[in-house]
Design a protein around this motif. Sequence first.
Motif, short mmCIF file in Angstrom:
data_model
loop_
_atom_site.label_atom_id
_atom_site.label_comp_id
_atom_site.label_asym_id
_atom_site.label_seq_id
_atom_site.Cartn_x
_atom_site.Cartn_y
_atom_site.Cartn_z
N LEU A 57 -4.70 7.07 -3.96
CA LEU A 57 -6.12 6.87 -3.67
C LEU A 57 -6.85 6.40 -4.93
O LEU A 57 -7.72 5.53 -4.85
CB LEU A 57 -6.74 8.15 -3.13
N ASP A 98 -5.39 12.08 -2.09
CA ASP A 98 -4.19 11.30 -1.81
C ASP A 98 -3.63 11.64 -0.44
O ASP A 98 -3.11 10.76 0.25
CB ASP A 98 -3.12 11.52 -2.89
N TRP A 137 -5.44 9.65 2.07
CA TRP A 137 -5.00 8.27 1.98
C TRP A 137 -3.65 8.10 2.69
O TRP A 137 -3.46 7.17 3.47
CB TRP A 137 -4.93 7.83 0.52
N VAL A 139 -6.44 2.60 -5.22
CA VAL A 139 -7.05 1.76 -4.18
C VAL A 139 -8.56 1.91 -4.09
O VAL A 139 -9.21 1.14 -3.38
CB VAL A 139 -6.40 1.98 -2.80
N SER A 140 -9.12 2.88 -4.79
CA SER A 140 -10.56 3.09 -4.70
C SER A 140 -11.30 2.63 -5.95
O SER A 140 -12.50 2.88 -6.09
CB SER A 140 -10.86 4.57 -4.41
N GLU A 187 -9.05 0.21 -0.68
CA GLU A 187 -9.21 1.26 0.33
C GLU A 187 -10.06 0.76 1.50
O GLU A 187 -9.69 0.90 2.67
CB GLU A 187 -9.87 2.49 -0.30
N GLN A 221 -8.94 -0.12 5.45
CA GLN A 221 -9.62 0.53 6.57
C GLN A 221 -10.24 -0.51 7.49
O GLN A 221 -10.26 -0.34 8.72
CB GLN A 221 -10.67 1.50 6.05
N LEU A 266 0.78 -1.24 0.00
CA LEU A 266 0.00 0.00 0.00
C LEU A 266 0.81 1.29 0.00
O LEU A 266 0.30 2.33 -0.40
CB LEU A 266 -0.95 0.00 1.20
N THR A 323 -13.27 -2.47 -2.17
CA THR A 323 -12.07 -1.87 -2.75
C THR A 323 -10.89 -2.10 -1.80
O THR A 323 -11.06 -2.41 -0.61
CB THR A 323 -12.24 -0.36 -2.95
#
Length: 156
Positions: free
Chosen positions: A35, A87, A90, A38-39, A49, A53, A30, A47
Amino acid sequence: MSQAAALAQRLQEVILDGTWIANTNFKKELNTTSLAQVSIPIRSYNTVEVLAQHIHYYIAGVKQVFLRGELSISDRFSFDFEPLQSDQEWQNFLALFWKNTEELIALIQPLSDAQLDAIFVKEAYGTYKRNIEALIEHSYYHLGQIVLLLKTEAST
């Protein structure tokens, strides 16, 4: 090596710097992503993201048990996150993820075997050891998903 030190090392490996089990870790996968990367939604999958999380949610929640003795997280909310907007957000999230992991590792390392065998919040949740092991295994499960999603995204 004590049981606690071994568990702490395994958590460090999956999140921060290991390659023994999966040949990678969350931080390696990562740290160089944006962003936008990852989204990207792929089919109906979570995703990258959201998966990151999700794991951080549990790390932060378990850390709070160590610090305050109370569990304030719930599985039903473990995927409920507002989308990050930039970003910078993120990168801030990742910095918090690594920091909370490092802090949890430091809390795990000094535990005695008796503390590992103690009840984690309430009897239904099992022991500290069981919950730490579950956190590690759960992290590897989602790390595998993240690797596949990032490869799928890169190939499209």
